[in-house]
Design a protein around this motif. Sequence first.
Motif, PDB file in Angstrom:
ATOM      1  N   ALA A 224       0.822  -1.213   0.000  1.00 20.26           N
ATOM      2  CA  ALA A 224       0.000   0.000   0.000  1.00 20.26           C
ATOM      3  C   ALA A 224       0.855   1.261   0.000  1.00 20.26           C
ATOM      4  O   ALA A 224       0.336   2.368  -0.181  1.00 20.26           O
ATOM      5  N   VAL A 225       2.163   1.092   0.200  1.00 24.92           N
ATOM      6  CA  VAL A 225       3.121   2.209   0.157  1.00 24.92           C
ATOM      7  C   VAL A 225       4.163   1.836  -0.897  1.00 24.92           C
ATOM      8  O   VAL A 225       5.169   1.203  -0.586  1.00 24.92           O
ATOM      9  N   PRO A 226       3.945   2.180  -2.159  1.00 22.73           N
ATOM     10  CA  PRO A 226       4.801   1.701  -3.253  1.00 22.73           C
ATOM     11  C   PRO A 226       6.294   1.915  -3.031  1.00 22.73           C
ATOM     12  O   PRO A 226       7.099   1.023  -3.321  1.00 22.73           O
ATOM     13  N   ALA A 227       6.684   3.078  -2.505  1.00 24.70           N
ATOM     14  CA  ALA A 227       8.109   3.341  -2.291  1.00 24.70           C
ATOM     15  C   ALA A 227       8.694   2.383  -1.264  1.00 24.70           C
ATOM     16  O   ALA A 227       9.847   1.943  -1.381  1.00 24.70           O
ATOM     17  N   LEU A 228       7.910   2.036  -0.260  1.00 23.67           N
ATOM     18  CA  LEU A 228       8.376   1.104   0.765  1.00 23.67           C
ATOM     19  C   LEU A 228       8.496  -0.306   0.197  1.00 23.67           C
ATOM     20  O   LEU A 228       9.470  -1.015   0.466  1.00 23.67           O
ATOM     21  N   ALA A 229       7.514  -0.717  -0.593  1.00 23.18           N
ATOM     22  CA  ALA A 229       7.578  -2.036  -1.227  1.00 23.18           C
ATOM     23  C   ALA A 229       8.800  -2.137  -2.134  1.00 23.18           C
ATOM     24  O   ALA A 229       9.495  -3.166  -2.148  1.00 23.18           O
TER      25      ALA A 229
END
Length: 285
Positions: A224-229
């Motif tokens: 749900a947090v693309p940068a974190l994924a």
Amino acid sequence: MTLSASTTRAVDLRVEPVEEILGHVEGSLQTRLERDTVVRKRRSVGARTGRDTWVRIERRGLDRIGVQGWNGTECAARLEGIAQPEWQGSVVWRDRDEPVMWRADETELLPGTPIGTAVLSDDPKLSDEWWQAFNTSMDRLAAQDTRRIATPDTVTITQALVTESIRSVFSDDFDTTVELWVPAHADLNWANMTAPTFRLFDWEDWGNAPQGLDSASLWSSSLAVPALADRVRLERRCDFESRDGKLMTLFVCSKILGPDAHPQDPRLEPARRLAEQIVAELQTG
């Protein structure tokens, strides 16, 4: 031998009365549980003690306790080079009225707060030092030796489970055989790690699992947090680039995309995109 059990009543400890259980633990461990610190989850309850330690209490049906027993946190105390709270002791007992066991493990206090819920919706903005400590513990965990088998979601992971889970969602025209099994935490998500100082806790399900299970699980908790994924995939690229890591990505995607998928889950589309890419890669060898 696995303990026999009749059907276990589904219980959510977030709403179930637990005062009697807390009192039992206090008497057994000879310490006070501070009621204003109690944290209640679906199948566990935790609290700070009067001697500045932490106690985690879990309820588990006998049908979910396999031949290796149910002492993951205790066994994890022997792992070397991993940032985890020091284990102090435990008490285990069988419920008088139901086919379930209770276990309370006492550990040192965590150096910080849990990063968030199992699935994050906001970027925790972790430091490079945090990621370095995380990677060090993950690499050292995978290098350990154990006969334990991981039990993600309290279910023993096997080749059959991996194949069945992947086949339930994806095509059957690629090989799902796992090549490398290594020790894994098996419940790696943002609710089980602290920041700004890294610690990994809740070790009850750890054991051998296909390479990449932990990395794929954390990635799925980050979608749900693309940068974190993307950061998870970058930091653990050695896992994600391996064939077993690709299978584990499909394994966790099968839980997101399966028949119980929620149409509003923000993880659906990114999970579907990467799964399609991985399936194509596995089909071509």
